[in-house]
Design an enzyme around this catalytic site. Structure first.
Site, PDB file in Angstrom:
ATOM      1  N   CYS A  19      -3.379  -4.908   3.291  1.00  0.00           N
ATOM      2  CA  CYS A  19      -2.617  -6.116   2.977  1.00  0.00           C
ATOM      3  C   CYS A  19      -1.200  -5.971   3.519  1.00  0.00           C
ATOM      4  O   CYS A  19      -0.604  -4.891   3.467  1.00  0.00           O
ATOM      5  CB  CYS A  19      -2.587  -6.346   1.468  1.00  0.00           C
ATOM      6  SG  CYS A  19      -4.224  -6.670   0.775  1.00  0.00           S
ATOM      7  N   CYS A  32      -5.943   3.104   1.791  1.00  0.00           N
ATOM      8  CA  CYS A  32      -6.660   1.842   1.602  1.00  0.00           C
ATOM      9  C   CYS A  32      -6.947   1.232   2.961  1.00  0.00           C
ATOM     10  O   CYS A  32      -6.068   1.184   3.819  1.00  0.00           O
ATOM     11  CB  CYS A  32      -5.829   0.877   0.756  1.00  0.00           C
ATOM     12  SG  CYS A  32      -6.718  -0.653   0.358  1.00  0.00           S
ATOM     13  N   SER A  76      -6.153 -10.049  -6.437  1.00  0.00           N
ATOM     14  CA  SER A  76      -4.932 -10.106  -5.627  1.00  0.00           C
ATOM     15  C   SER A  76      -5.039 -11.318  -4.710  1.00  0.00           C
ATOM     16  O   SER A  76      -5.673 -11.250  -3.658  1.00  0.00           O
ATOM     17  CB  SER A  76      -4.788  -8.820  -4.803  1.00  0.00           C
ATOM     18  OG  SER A  76      -4.603  -7.726  -5.656  1.00  0.00           O
ATOM     19  N   LEU A  77      -4.424 -12.404  -5.095  1.00  0.00           N
ATOM     20  CA  LEU A  77      -4.586 -13.674  -4.380  1.00  0.00           C
ATOM     21  C   LEU A  77      -3.533 -13.831  -3.270  1.00  0.00           C
ATOM     22  O   LEU A  77      -3.852 -13.904  -2.095  1.00  0.00           O
ATOM     23  CB  LEU A  77      -4.508 -14.827  -5.368  1.00  0.00           C
ATOM     24  CG  LEU A  77      -5.010 -16.175  -4.891  1.00  0.00           C
ATOM     25  CD1 LEU A  77      -6.463 -16.122  -4.460  1.00  0.00           C
ATOM     26  CD2 LEU A  77      -4.830 -17.228  -5.987  1.00  0.00           C
ATOM     27  N   CYS A 134       1.741  -4.402   1.235  1.00  0.00           N
ATOM     28  CA  CYS A 134       1.460  -3.220   0.407  1.00  0.00           C
ATOM     29  C   CYS A 134       1.684  -1.946   1.203  1.00  0.00           C
ATOM     30  O   CYS A 134       1.058  -1.744   2.250  1.00  0.00           O
ATOM     31  CB  CYS A 134       0.017  -3.288  -0.099  1.00  0.00           C
ATOM     32  SG  CYS A 134      -0.435  -1.882  -1.119  1.00  0.00           S
ATOM     33  N   GLU A 172      -1.339   8.773  -5.905  1.00  0.00           N
ATOM     34  CA  GLU A 172      -0.342   8.601  -6.953  1.00  0.00           C
ATOM     35  C   GLU A 172      -0.938   7.876  -8.159  1.00  0.00           C
ATOM     36  O   GLU A 172      -1.767   6.981  -8.016  1.00  0.00           O
ATOM     37  CB  GLU A 172       0.865   7.840  -6.397  1.00  0.00           C
ATOM     38  CG  GLU A 172       1.608   8.671  -5.363  1.00  0.00           C
ATOM     39  CD  GLU A 172       2.849   8.005  -4.803  1.00  0.00           C
ATOM     40  OE1 GLU A 172       3.830   8.729  -4.553  1.00  0.00           O
ATOM     41  OE2 GLU A 172       2.852   6.779  -4.598  1.00  0.00           O
ATOM     42  N   CYS A 218       4.834  -1.910  -8.239  1.00  0.00           N
ATOM     43  CA  CYS A 218       3.642  -2.491  -7.621  1.00  0.00           C
ATOM     44  C   CYS A 218       3.809  -2.602  -6.106  1.00  0.00           C
ATOM     45  O   CYS A 218       4.805  -3.106  -5.607  1.00  0.00           O
ATOM     46  CB  CYS A 218       3.407  -3.880  -8.207  1.00  0.00           C
ATOM     47  SG  CYS A 218       1.917  -4.642  -7.611  1.00  0.00           S
ATOM     48  N   GLY A 278      -5.785   2.056  -3.085  1.00  0.00           N
ATOM     49  CA  GLY A 278      -7.175   1.786  -2.740  1.00  0.00           C
ATOM     50  C   GLY A 278      -7.722   0.495  -3.322  1.00  0.00           C
ATOM     51  O   GLY A 278      -7.121  -0.131  -4.200  1.00  0.00           O
ATOM     52  N   GLU A 279      -8.875   0.094  -2.814  1.00  0.00           N
ATOM     53  CA  GLU A 279      -9.625  -1.079  -3.293  1.00  0.00           C
ATOM     54  C   GLU A 279     -10.802  -0.555  -4.123  1.00  0.00           C
ATOM     55  O   GLU A 279     -11.772  -0.014  -3.584  1.00  0.00           O
ATOM     56  CB  GLU A 279     -10.119  -1.901  -2.092  1.00  0.00           C
ATOM     57  CG  GLU A 279     -11.203  -2.915  -2.370  1.00  0.00           C
ATOM     58  CD  GLU A 279     -10.867  -3.914  -3.477  1.00  0.00           C
ATOM     59  OE1 GLU A 279     -11.522  -3.845  -4.540  1.00  0.00           O
ATOM     60  OE2 GLU A 279      -9.971  -4.748  -3.282  1.00  0.00           O
ATOM     61  N   CYS A 313      -1.885   3.318 -14.404  1.00  0.00           N
ATOM     62  CA  CYS A 313      -2.322   2.709 -13.148  1.00  0.00           C
ATOM     63  C   CYS A 313      -2.990   3.792 -12.305  1.00  0.00           C
ATOM     64  O   CYS A 313      -2.349   4.775 -11.925  1.00  0.00           O
ATOM     65  CB  CYS A 313      -1.116   2.112 -12.427  1.00  0.00           C
ATOM     66  SG  CYS A 313      -1.526   1.276 -10.896  1.00  0.00           S
ATOM     67  N   SER A 337      -8.646  -4.347 -10.439  1.00  0.00           N
ATOM     68  CA  SER A 337      -7.957  -5.264  -9.539  1.00  0.00           C
ATOM     69  C   SER A 337      -8.622  -5.202  -8.168  1.00  0.00           C
ATOM     70  O   SER A 337      -8.847  -4.120  -7.635  1.00  0.00           O
ATOM     71  CB  SER A 337      -6.484  -4.870  -9.423  1.00  0.00           C
ATOM     72  OG  SER A 337      -5.830  -5.690  -8.477  1.00  0.00           O
TER      73      SER A 337
END
Length: 390
Positions: A118, A114, A227-228, A121, A94, A351, A173-174, A107, A205
Site C-alpha cells: 500500500c 508485506c 483497510s479501505l 504504509c 515489530e 499506524c 503483513g496481510e 498489535c 485487519s
C-alpha cells in the site's frame, strides 16, 4: 544427529491434544500443558508441577516452547511499548502494546514484510520475505503478556491481572495472505485454557482479500477491520494495489457476507487521511454512497487515521481541520466515525510506521530506487497518483 524439537507454540488446542495422544497421554494432559504455556508463561517443563514426571521427561526429549527473541524493547512517552523480534534469516518483525485506561491492546505482525505494498504504509516499502509461523504469531502475545507482567511485578496465571485484553492483527503483513497460521493463532487467543479472549476483542485487519474474508467467516469469525483508504476504484487502485484484483463492489459484498457470522454487527473501515489525495468532502460523500446506496447497505463505522509520514511515500498528512470536516460529512449521514489518536510516534510505533528488518524477496527497495531515477529523468510528477474522474 540432533533431534528436531517440536515447538509447542505452533499448536492450537486440538493439535496439542493430538500431540499428547501421540505420547500416549490422555486429553486432560493437553489442557494442563496448554495452561502452563499460555496462562503461566512457562517455558521450562520442570516448572509444570502437576504433570507426571514421565510426561515431563518425554517433553524435554522432544519439545520446546520458543517465541521469537527480543532484539529491542522501547517505550514511548505515552506508554506505548514496541518490541523488535528476531524471526531468523535476517528478518525481524515489530509488535506494539498500546495501554489505555480500560484496556491494553496488542498489535501483532503476521508476515515478515508485506507483499500488498500500500502506498502509505512503510511496512510495504520494506518488501516481503515470508509468512510467519504459528509460534511466531502467537509467540508475540505470549512474550508481550508475560514481559508486561514481569515489568509490573504481576504474577503469571489466571489470578494475575491480565495485561492484554484486546488483540489486533494490524502489525506487519496481510493476515489473510498467511491464513492457516493466523487462524491457528486466533483459536489459541480465544481458547479458555489459553488466553480466553472474546471474539469481539480480537480484530483481523485486511486490505481486502475477498476469498479469505469468506473463509475466515467460516473458520474463525472475529471482529473485522478493512483497510479501505479510498472512495472509488480509480483512487484505490493507486493506493491499495490489491483493489485491482478485488474491486470495491466485490469487497463490499464480502463484508456483508461476513456480518452474518461476525461477533459484531458492523465492519470497521480504516481510512488513512492523505492531504490532497483522498480527503475532500466529495470523497467523503462518495464513501457514504459506497456503504449506503448499494443493493444492500453495509453496517459500518469509519476509523479515520491521520497519516504518519515517512520519506519514501511522497505523501502528507491531512490537516486537523480537513480531517474534522471530512468526519462531519460521514457523521451527518449517520455513520459512526472516529479519528484515531496517534500513539507511539516518537518510537515509530504508530499506524503504518512498523518496518522491522526484512530480507526482501520482492525487490521493492530496488524498484523504488528505479522510480527515483525515473523522476530525475522525467520530472517529479512521474509515477504519482492521479485520480481520473469519468
Amino acid at each position: 544427529m540432533t533431534t528436531q524439537l517440536t515447538n509447542l507454540l505452533d499448536f492450537d488446542p486440538a493439535q496439542l491434544a493430538a500431540y499428547c495422544a501421540g505420547l500416549g497421554e490422555k486429553p486432560f494432559r493437553a489442557k494442563q500443558l496448554q495452561r502452563w504455556i499460555h496462562q503461566f508463561g512457562a517455558s521450562d517443563f520442570d516448572e509444570m508441577s502437576d504433570l507426571a514426571k514421565s510426561l515431563r521427561e518425554k517433553l524435554k526429549a522432544g519439545a520446546t516452547i520458543a517465541a521469537p527473541a527480543i532484539i529491542s524493547d522501547h517505550t514511548s512517552a505515552d506508554g506505548t511499548r514496541k518490541w523488535l523480534l528476531d524471526v531468523g534469516q535476517g528478518n525481524a518483525v515489530e509488535t506494539v502494546f498500546i495501554p489505555e485506561e480500560n484496556r491494553g491492546t496488542l498489535c501483532i505482525s503476521t508476515q515478515a514484510g508485506c507483499a500488498v505494498n500500500c502506498r502509505f504504509c512503510s511496512t510495504g516499502k520494506q518488501g516481503f520475505s515470508r509468512n510467519l509461523t504459528v509460534a511466531e504469531i502467537i509467540g508475540q502475545l505470549w512474550m508481550a503478556e508475560f514481559e508486561l507482567r514481569r515489568s509490573k511485578g504481576i504474577e503469571p496465571g489466571p489470578k494475575g491481572e491480565r495485561q492484554i485484553t484486546n488483540v489486533v492483527m494490524m502489525g506487519m503483513g496481510e493476515p489473510l495472505l498467511n491464513f492457516e497460521p493466523t487462524v491457528t493463532a486466533l483459536k489459541l487467543m480465544l481458547d479458555d485454557n489459553a488466553y480466553g479472549l472474546s471474539r469481539r476483542r480480537v480484530t483481523v485487519s485486511t486490505s481486502g482479500v475477498v476469498p479469505m474474508i469468506d473463509k475466515l467467516s467460516q473458520d474463525c469469525p472475529v471482529a473485522l477491520a478493512v483497510s479501505l483508504h479510498a472512495s472509488n476504484d480509480a483512487l484505490r487502485d493507486g493506493l491499495v494495489p490489491l483493489n485491482r484484483k478485488y474491486p470495491l463492489v466485490e469487497l463490499m459484498a464480502s463484508c456483508l457476507r461476513y456480518l452474518e457470522y461476525a461477533p459484531r454487527d458492523f465492519i470497521t473501515f480504516e481510512y488513512c487521511m492523505l492531504d490532497g489525495v483522498n480527503d475532500t468532502d466529495e470523497h467523503a460523500r462518495e464513501l457514504v454512497a459506497l456503504v449506503r446506496n448499494g443493493a444492500m447497505p453495509v453496517p459500518c463505522k469509519f476509523n479515520l487515521i491521520p497519516f504518519n509520514p515517512f520519506p519514501e511515500s511522497g505523501l502528507k498528512r491531512s490537516n486537523n481541520a480537513r480531517i474534522k470536516a471530512f468526519a462531519q460529512v460521514l457523521m451527518d449521514a449517520g455513520i459512526v466515525t472516529t479519528v484515531r489518536k496517534t500513539r507511539g510516534d516518537d518510537i515509530d510505533a504508530a499506524c503504518g510506521q512498523l518496518a522491522g528488518e526484512v530480507q526482501d524477496r520482492t525487490k521493492v527497495q530496488e524498484r523504488m530506487q528505479k522510480m527515483v531515477e525515473y523522476q530525475k529523468k522525467f520530472g517529479p510528477g512521474f509515477g504519482r497518483i492521479v485520480e481520473v474522474r469519468k
